[in-house]
Every structure is written in structure tokens, then in C-alpha cells.
Scaffold this motif. Structure first.
Motif, PDB file in Angstrom:
ATOM      1  N   ALA A   1       0.867  -8.694   2.977  1.00 47.31           N
ATOM      2  CA  ALA A   1      -0.379  -8.780   3.747  1.00 47.31           C
ATOM      3  C   ALA A   1      -0.762  -7.381   4.208  1.00 47.31           C
ATOM      4  O   ALA A   1       0.099  -6.571   4.556  1.00 47.31           O
ATOM      5  CB  ALA A   1      -0.186  -9.700   4.946  1.00 47.31           C
ATOM      6  N   GLY A   2      -2.054  -7.084   4.181  1.00 49.32           N
ATOM      7  CA  GLY A   2      -2.529  -5.779   4.596  1.00 49.32           C
ATOM      8  C   GLY A   2      -2.541  -4.751   3.480  1.00 49.32           C
ATOM      9  O   GLY A   2      -2.903  -3.596   3.698  1.00 49.32           O
ATOM     10  N   LYS A   3      -2.155  -5.158   2.282  1.00 49.32           N
ATOM     11  CA  LYS A   3      -2.144  -4.277   1.116  1.00 49.32           C
ATOM     12  C   LYS A   3      -2.848  -4.969  -0.036  1.00 49.32           C
ATOM     13  O   LYS A   3      -2.986  -6.194  -0.060  1.00 49.32           O
ATOM     14  CB  LYS A   3      -0.714  -3.926   0.692  1.00 49.32           C
ATOM     15  N   VAL A   4      -3.297  -4.181  -1.002  1.00 53.92           N
ATOM     16  CA  VAL A   4      -3.921  -4.720  -2.202  1.00 53.92           C
ATOM     17  C   VAL A   4      -3.309  -4.047  -3.422  1.00 53.92           C
ATOM     18  O   VAL A   4      -2.681  -2.992  -3.322  1.00 53.92           O
ATOM     19  CB  VAL A   4      -5.455  -4.509  -2.210  1.00 53.92           C
ATOM     20  N   ALA A   5      -3.506  -4.659  -4.577  1.00 59.02           N
ATOM     21  CA  ALA A   5      -3.093  -4.082  -5.854  1.00 59.02           C
ATOM     22  C   ALA A   5      -4.201  -4.384  -6.851  1.00 59.02           C
ATOM     23  O   ALA A   5      -5.027  -5.275  -6.630  1.00 59.02           O
ATOM     24  CB  ALA A   5      -1.776  -4.702  -6.314  1.00 59.02           C
ATOM     25  N   THR A   6      -4.219  -3.655  -7.931  1.00 60.41           N
ATOM     26  CA  THR A   6      -5.193  -3.931  -8.977  1.00 60.41           C
ATOM     27  C   THR A   6      -4.539  -4.797 -10.050  1.00 60.41           C
ATOM     28  O   THR A   6      -3.309  -4.893 -10.131  1.00 60.41           O
ATOM     29  CB  THR A   6      -5.714  -2.631  -9.616  1.00 60.41           C
ATOM     30  N   TYR A   7      -5.381  -5.393 -10.873  1.00 60.20           N
ATOM     31  CA  TYR A   7      -4.855  -6.166 -11.998  1.00 60.20           C
ATOM     32  C   TYR A   7      -3.965  -5.279 -12.852  1.00 60.20           C
ATOM     33  O   TYR A   7      -2.914  -5.704 -13.337  1.00 60.20           O
ATOM     34  CB  TYR A   7      -6.004  -6.733 -12.842  1.00 60.20           C
ATOM     35  N   GLY A   8      -4.366  -4.021 -13.028  1.00 58.02           N
ATOM     36  CA  GLY A   8      -3.575  -3.075 -13.809  1.00 58.02           C
ATOM     37  C   GLY A   8      -2.242  -2.744 -13.160  1.00 58.02           C
ATOM     38  O   GLY A   8      -1.236  -2.578 -13.845  1.00 58.02           O
TER      39      GLY A   8
ATOM     40  N   ASN B   1     -11.604  -0.545  -9.653  1.00 57.77           N
ATOM     41  CA  ASN B   1     -12.453   0.261  -8.777  1.00 57.77           C
ATOM     42  C   ASN B   1     -12.398  -0.196  -7.312  1.00 57.77           C
ATOM     43  O   ASN B   1     -13.160   0.283  -6.480  1.00 57.77           O
ATOM     44  CB  ASN B   1     -13.898   0.263  -9.275  1.00 57.77           C
ATOM     45  N   GLY B   2     -11.506  -1.117  -6.992  1.00 58.94           N
ATOM     46  CA  GLY B   2     -11.340  -1.570  -5.607  1.00 58.94           C
ATOM     47  C   GLY B   2     -12.264  -2.689  -5.189  1.00 58.94           C
ATOM     48  O   GLY B   2     -12.369  -3.001  -4.006  1.00 58.94           O
ATOM     49  N   THR B   3     -12.933  -3.317  -6.153  1.00 53.30           N
ATOM     50  CA  THR B   3     -13.848  -4.406  -5.828  1.00 53.30           C
ATOM     51  C   THR B   3     -13.298  -5.741  -6.323  1.00 53.30           C
ATOM     52  O   THR B   3     -12.545  -5.791  -7.290  1.00 53.30           O
ATOM     53  CB  THR B   3     -15.237  -4.181  -6.460  1.00 53.30           C
TER      54      THR B   3
ATOM     55  N   ASP C   1     -10.813   0.642   0.014  1.00 57.59           N
ATOM     56  CA  ASP C   1     -10.294   1.992  -0.205  1.00 57.59           C
ATOM     57  C   ASP C   1      -8.870   1.885  -0.754  1.00 57.59           C
ATOM     58  O   ASP C   1      -7.920   1.657  -0.005  1.00 57.59           O
ATOM     59  CB  ASP C   1     -10.316   2.764   1.110  1.00 57.59           C
ATOM     60  N   LEU C   2      -8.743   2.043  -2.068  1.00 54.45           N
ATOM     61  CA  LEU C   2      -7.431   1.904  -2.699  1.00 54.45           C
ATOM     62  C   LEU C   2      -6.464   3.000  -2.255  1.00 54.45           C
ATOM     63  O   LEU C   2      -5.255   2.761  -2.188  1.00 54.45           O
ATOM     64  CB  LEU C   2      -7.564   1.902  -4.221  1.00 54.45           C
ATOM     65  N   ARG C   3      -6.978   4.180  -1.954  1.00 55.70           N
ATOM     66  CA  ARG C   3      -6.068   5.241  -1.494  1.00 55.70           C
ATOM     67  C   ARG C   3      -5.379   4.855  -0.194  1.00 55.70           C
ATOM     68  O   ARG C   3      -4.228   5.237   0.036  1.00 55.70           O
ATOM     69  CB  ARG C   3      -6.821   6.549  -1.309  1.00 55.70           C
ATOM     70  N   ARG C   4      -6.038   4.104   0.614  1.00 60.50           N
ATOM     71  CA  ARG C   4      -5.474   3.728   1.911  1.00 60.50           C
ATOM     72  C   ARG C   4      -4.695   2.408   1.876  1.00 60.50           C
ATOM     73  O   ARG C   4      -3.668   2.267   2.556  1.00 60.50           O
ATOM     74  CB  ARG C   4      -6.599   3.620   2.942  1.00 60.50           C
TER      75      ARG C   4
END
Length: 95
Positions: A18-25, A59-61, A87-90
Motif C-alpha cells: 500500500a502506498g506504492k505503485v508498479a508498472t505492468y512492465g 507513463n504512470g497513468t 509520480d513514478l519517481r516518488r
């Protein structure tokens, strides 16, 4: 599809906190899947019990058909979006 790969993908998605994201890649890379599209397919067919909302496009969307609900769930976990972009960097999860 190889059932072992399918379960590995599910395990990796389930481990995004929780509080984090990842991309499909990102998920494809960690799980050893041949493409990010496979991750989307697994989520659409067998992802109802996973934190699917934490997985974004490169692209973070979010995917357009999921955007409203996905961004709402991410905001509830403390991940804001600028418009529809995170914001993927964050907020990107690092294994």
C-alpha cells in the motif's frame, strides 16, 4: 499460459505494498513474464482479489476504463495523482 508463471505474476502483484505503485512492465520483469500485456491479461481475468489498482501503465497513468476507481483507491492509500498521472519517481515500488 504456464500455471507457474501465472501464479508468480499474482504473487508479485500481491507483494506491491500500500502506498506504492508498479508498472505492468515492472511486474513482468520481476515475474519473468514475456510482456507487460500478459500482466494486464492476468489482472483482467484473475485479478479481482489482488491490489490491481497499484499497477499502472509505463507513463504512470491508469487504463482509461479504470481511471476513476483506480485513482480513488490510490488516493485512499496516500498516492496522489497530478491529473491522472502518478509520480513514478516518488511512488514506484522497488523490489
Amino acid at each position: 499460459m504456464d500455471e507457474e508463471l501465472h501464479e508468480r505474476v499474482r504473487d508479485v502483484i500481491a507483494s506491491v505494498p500500500a502506498g506504492k505503485v508498479a508498472t505492468y512492465g515492472d511486474i513482468a520483469g520481476v515475474a519473468g513474464a514475456p510482456s507487460p500485456r500478459m500482466i494486464g491479461r492476468i489482472l483482467s481475468e484473475d485479478g479481482h482479489d489482488l491490489p490491481w489498482h497499484r499497477i499502472l501503465r509505463a507513463n504512470g497513468t491508469p487504463a482509461p476504463h479504470l481511471a476513476h476507481r483506480q485513482l480513488e483507491l490510490l488516493r485512499a492509500e496516500g498516492v496522489p495523482a497530478d491529473g491522472q498521472k502518478v509520480d513514478l519517481r516518488r511512488y514506484r515500488w522497488r523490489v
